[in-house]
Design a protein around this motif. Structure first.
Motif, PDB file in Angstrom:
ATOM      1  N   SER A  53       0.810  -1.216   0.000  1.00  0.00           N
ATOM      2  CA  SER A  53       0.000   0.000   0.000  1.00  0.00           C
ATOM      3  C   SER A  53       0.845   1.269   0.000  1.00  0.00           C
ATOM      4  N   PRO A  54       1.845   1.394   0.872  1.00  0.00           N
ATOM      5  CA  PRO A  54       2.614   2.644   0.817  1.00  0.00           C
ATOM      6  C   PRO A  54       3.645   2.700  -0.300  1.00  0.00           C
ATOM      7  N   TYR A  55       4.151   1.540  -0.750  1.00  0.00           N
ATOM      8  CA  TYR A  55       5.305   1.569  -1.646  1.00  0.00           C
ATOM      9  C   TYR A  55       4.990   1.242  -3.106  1.00  0.00           C
ATOM     10  N   GLN A  56       4.172   0.246  -3.371  1.00  0.00           N
ATOM     11  CA  GLN A  56       3.980  -0.165  -4.766  1.00  0.00           C
ATOM     12  C   GLN A  56       2.984   0.741  -5.465  1.00  0.00           C
ATOM     13  N   GLY A  57       3.382   1.266  -6.594  1.00  0.00           N
ATOM     14  CA  GLY A  57       2.508   2.153  -7.340  1.00  0.00           C
ATOM     15  C   GLY A  57       2.681   3.597  -6.924  1.00  0.00           C
ATOM     16  N   PRO A  58       2.054   4.506  -7.663  1.00  0.00           N
ATOM     17  CA  PRO A  58       2.348   5.933  -7.524  1.00  0.00           C
ATOM     18  C   PRO A  58       1.410   6.720  -6.611  1.00  0.00           C
ATOM     19  N   PHE A  59       0.553   6.042  -5.852  1.00  0.00           N
ATOM     20  CA  PHE A  59      -0.413   6.784  -5.050  1.00  0.00           C
ATOM     21  C   PHE A  59      -0.079   6.800  -3.564  1.00  0.00           C
ATOM     22  N   GLY A  60       1.020   6.182  -3.165  1.00  0.00           N
ATOM     23  CA  GLY A  60       1.420   6.167  -1.771  1.00  0.00           C
ATOM     24  C   GLY A  60       2.624   7.052  -1.525  1.00  0.00           C
ATOM     25  N   PHE A  61       3.631   6.501  -0.817  1.00  0.00           N
ATOM     26  CA  PHE A  61       4.810   7.281  -0.462  1.00  0.00           C
ATOM     27  C   PHE A  61       5.585   7.711  -1.705  1.00  0.00           C
ATOM     28  N   TRP A  62       5.501   6.928  -2.787  1.00  0.00           N
ATOM     29  CA  TRP A  62       6.126   7.317  -4.063  1.00  0.00           C
ATOM     30  C   TRP A  62       5.671   8.710  -4.476  1.00  0.00           C
ATOM     31  N   SER A  63       4.385   8.989  -4.332  1.00  0.00           N
ATOM     32  CA  SER A  63       3.855  10.292  -4.753  1.00  0.00           C
ATOM     33  C   SER A  63       4.468  11.424  -3.944  1.00  0.00           C
ATOM     34  N   LEU A  64       4.830  11.165  -2.683  1.00  0.00           N
ATOM     35  CA  LEU A  64       5.428  12.202  -1.848  1.00  0.00           C
ATOM     36  C   LEU A  64       6.899  12.408  -2.168  1.00  0.00           C
ATOM     37  N   GLN A  65       7.536  11.439  -2.796  1.00  0.00           N
ATOM     38  CA  GLN A  65       8.931  11.580  -3.199  1.00  0.00           C
ATOM     39  C   GLN A  65       9.078  12.188  -4.590  1.00  0.00           C
ATOM     40  N   GLU A  66       8.078  11.974  -5.455  1.00  0.00           N
ATOM     41  CA  GLU A  66       8.217  12.377  -6.849  1.00  0.00           C
ATOM     42  C   GLU A  66       7.503  13.677  -7.201  1.00  0.00           C
ATOM     43  N   ASP A 277       0.331  -2.970  -6.993  1.00  0.00           N
ATOM     44  CA  ASP A 277      -0.282  -1.973  -7.876  1.00  0.00           C
ATOM     45  C   ASP A 277       0.689  -1.463  -8.933  1.00  0.00           C
ATOM     46  N   VAL A 278       1.408  -2.362  -9.599  1.00  0.00           N
ATOM     47  CA  VAL A 278       2.379  -1.927 -10.594  1.00  0.00           C
ATOM     48  C   VAL A 278       1.686  -1.317 -11.806  1.00  0.00           C
ATOM     49  N   LYS A 279       0.474  -1.757 -12.125  1.00  0.00           N
ATOM     50  CA  LYS A 279      -0.203  -1.251 -13.331  1.00  0.00           C
ATOM     51  C   LYS A 279      -0.337   0.265 -13.313  1.00  0.00           C
ATOM     52  N   ASN A 280      -0.403   0.862 -12.126  1.00  0.00           N
ATOM     53  CA  ASN A 280      -0.558   2.306 -12.059  1.00  0.00           C
ATOM     54  C   ASN A 280       0.750   3.060 -12.294  1.00  0.00           C
ATOM     55  N   MET A 281       1.799   2.320 -12.641  1.00  0.00           N
ATOM     56  CA  MET A 281       2.996   2.980 -13.150  1.00  0.00           C
ATOM     57  C   MET A 281       2.872   3.256 -14.639  1.00  0.00           C
ATOM     58  N   TRP A 282       1.885   2.655 -15.317  1.00  0.00           N
ATOM     59  CA  TRP A 282       1.701   2.957 -16.743  1.00  0.00           C
ATOM     60  C   TRP A 282       0.324   3.500 -17.082  1.00  0.00           C
ATOM     61  N   VAL A 283      -0.707   3.155 -16.296  1.00  0.00           N
ATOM     62  CA  VAL A 283      -2.055   3.629 -16.644  1.00  0.00           C
ATOM     63  C   VAL A 283      -2.207   5.142 -16.443  1.00  0.00           C
ATOM     64  N   PRO A 284      -1.832   5.744 -15.320  1.00  0.00           N
ATOM     65  CA  PRO A 284      -2.016   7.198 -15.177  1.00  0.00           C
ATOM     66  C   PRO A 284      -1.277   8.050 -16.203  1.00  0.00           C
ATOM     67  N   PHE A 298      -0.261  11.692 -15.255  1.00  0.00           N
ATOM     68  CA  PHE A 298       1.102  11.961 -14.815  1.00  0.00           C
ATOM     69  C   PHE A 298       2.017  12.320 -15.986  1.00  0.00           C
ATOM     70  N   ALA A 299       2.944  13.238 -15.721  1.00  0.00           N
ATOM     71  CA  ALA A 299       3.916  13.654 -16.729  1.00  0.00           C
ATOM     72  C   ALA A 299       5.220  14.032 -16.035  1.00  0.00           C
ATOM     73  N   THR A 300       6.251  14.229 -16.844  1.00  0.00           N
ATOM     74  CA  THR A 300       7.489  14.784 -16.321  1.00  0.00           C
ATOM     75  C   THR A 300       7.677  16.181 -16.899  1.00  0.00           C
TER      76      THR A 300
END
Length: 503
Positions: A53-66, A277-284, A298-300
């Motif tokens: 929940s906090p680590y896999q995919g972009p909606f947890g702690f990843w979002s706070l780092q990126e 939740d790896v799929k949300n590394m490409w779907v968003p 999501f974009a850079t």
């Protein structure tokens, strides 16, 4: 072949208030009985699952780092991706103590810490106990990184009392002591379980970030701490177990457990049955009309994209098993997008789907809404499992290249510039980039950005290098309070917390 975890983890949707909701909802996780109590293997596996929940995919702690960094942005596209301004607040550094991502990440990271602590109540073997202690340390390092103070309970403590809280000086000393103690007890693998080299990497990160955790405004780097980083790096390097992977994106592929030569610590995902939740590394990031149908979010940023040389393989391109199926490439998606037959894809207004470098926090031009921003595909899409939430790609926590760049950083910070330059240039040459003529903290930070883009470490790096408060694209003035996140409002019933300054 991947082995399944013994059980599926029941998601820890919990509050971590010191003496109320935490204790009501974590009874079984803190040792008063409850689901799986006494089955050490089950409880340990539950701790691994809690990390999803906090680590896999972009909606947890990843979002706070990126998203608070120069690497990632979620532009509001008319009514899409507004979410009451939550995404804009991250990139603009305008969050408050009620921010939803900050609150949920704090809760979920503490859920990992408490679940791992619970394992220790049931007479685990030395290896099981060391693994649980590593997972607890891993989560607590993230909490320290994000919030500067860490709640904790010892196994069997009275849950009617508020959890105790360690501030940064005590917590960093605790982590160093704890990791030093458990490294001899851990196994050598596999890399999707707690292992010696993963613990050594976490210990390296403790020593490297120690001065930043103690003084984020003016980080310091003690020579003895840097020597520890170098020594631990040499232990991993000299083991001969790892090497850089020829195709950079194989480290993140659906079969990365077989292809990667450099992954040291990962989260196991079993395609089609038991995955995070790896799929949300490409779907968003993908557009609605791409395959799979994306969320167009999501974009850079173009300034970050410009840090790459054209020949750098990390910039991406066609990838077998992905591009031939959908036309989607890996790495950075910019310009006209095509399907697998080479036919140009259109947007919903029937214009060519041409992703542009230009992007802003709020997009209003109807002709630019759907195409603004370079998109990023770090994990090659798993079409075998339908590009769904049951993707096979193991989530990557730690890679060998980080060992190399942490060693180079420690060398640079203690005046060993020549050896540091050699390490960095060996990596750059392998990735297809030109060699540096000299090494500075600025181009080393850029190199870490290129090597670890969208891997959830950028905020930590920017703070350690003293750059987090500087203006960058779509983020102007800043406030020193933002060097740490606020303790969420719903946690302040615990009197042992002191809200971070400025909130």
């Amino acid at each position: 072949m991947k082995n399944k975890y013994i059980i599926a983890f029941m998601v820890l949707t919990i509050s971590l208030s010191g003496c109320t909701k935490l204790d009501e909802k974590l009874n079984g996780q803190i040792g008063n009985g409850g689901i799986n109590s006494g089955n050490v293997a089950d409880l340990l596996n539950a701790s691994y699952k809690a990390m999803r929940s906090p680590y896999q995919g972009p909606f947890g702690f990843w979002s706070l780092q990126e998203f608070p960094s120069d690497e990632a942005i979620v532009p509001t596209r008319a009514g899409d991706w507004d979410d009451n301004g939550a995404w804009r607040a991250l990139h603009l550094h305008r969050w408050e103590a009620d921010h939803t991502r900050i609150s949920s990440s704090f809760r979920d990271l503490n859920g990992v810490s408490y679940a791992a602590t619970n394992v220790l109540l049931y007479n685990p073997t030395p290896v099981q106990g060391a693994a649980a202690r590593f997972l607890r340390a891993f989560a607590q390092f993230s909490i320290l990184d994000g919030w500067g103070q860490v709640p904790y309970r010892e196994p069997g403590e009275d849950v009617s009392l508020p959890s105790k809280v360690r501030k940064a000086p005590e917590q960093i000393d605790y982590l160093i002591s704890e990791l030093t103690a458990i490294i001899p007890l851990l196994t050598d693998g596999p890399n999707y379980f707690a292992n010696k080299d993963a613990a050594k990497m976490l210990l390296m990160k403790c020593y490297l970030n120690k001065g930043a955790f103690l003084n984020r405004a003016v980080p310091t780097f003690d020579a003895a701490d840097m020597a520890k980083v170098i020594a631990l790096a040499d232990e991993i390097i000299n083991s001969g177990k790892y090497q850089l992977t020829t195709n950079y994106f194989d480290n993140f592929a659906p079969n990365n457990d077989k292809l990667s030569k450099e992954n040291i610590f990962t989260a196991q995902n079993i395609g089609g049955s038991d995955a995070g939740d790896v799929k949300n590394m490409w779907v968003p990031p993908l557009h609605y009309n791409q395959n799979p149908n994306g969320y167009n979010g999501f974009a850079t940023l173009s300034d970050f994209y410009k840090k790459f040389e054209a020949a750098d393989q990390r910039i991406g391109g066609a990838y077998a098993g992905v591009t031939d199926i959908s036309g989607v490439k890996v790495g950075f998606l910019i310009g006209q997008q095509y399907n697998e037959k080479g036919i140009a894809i259109k947007d919903r207004r029937n214009n060519n789907l041409i992703f542009t470098p230009e992007v802003s926090n709020v997009e209003t031009d109807p002709n630019h809404l759907e195409v603004a921003g370079i998109r990023v595909i770090k994990y090659p899409i798993d079409y075998v499992n339908g590009a769904t939430d049951k993707a096979e790609n193991d989530w990557v926590y730690y890679r060998y290249s980080d060992v190399l760049l942490m060693k180079a950083e420690a060398q640079l910070r203690t005046g060993l510039t020549g050896p540091a330059l050699t390490v960095v240039n060996s990596l750059r040459t392998f990735r297809g980039a030109s060699a540096f003529g000299s090494l500075t903290v600025d181009n080393l930070l850029d190199e870490r950005g290129r090597e670890f883009f969208w891997e959830g470490v950028r905020r930590q790096d920017l703070i350690r290098f003293g750059k987090f408060l500087t203006p960058w694209q779509e983020k102007a003035v800043d406030n020193p309070r933002n060097l740490v996140f606020p303790i969420p409002d719903n946690q302040l019933t615990n009197p042992n917390y002191i809200q971070n300054a400025g909130y």
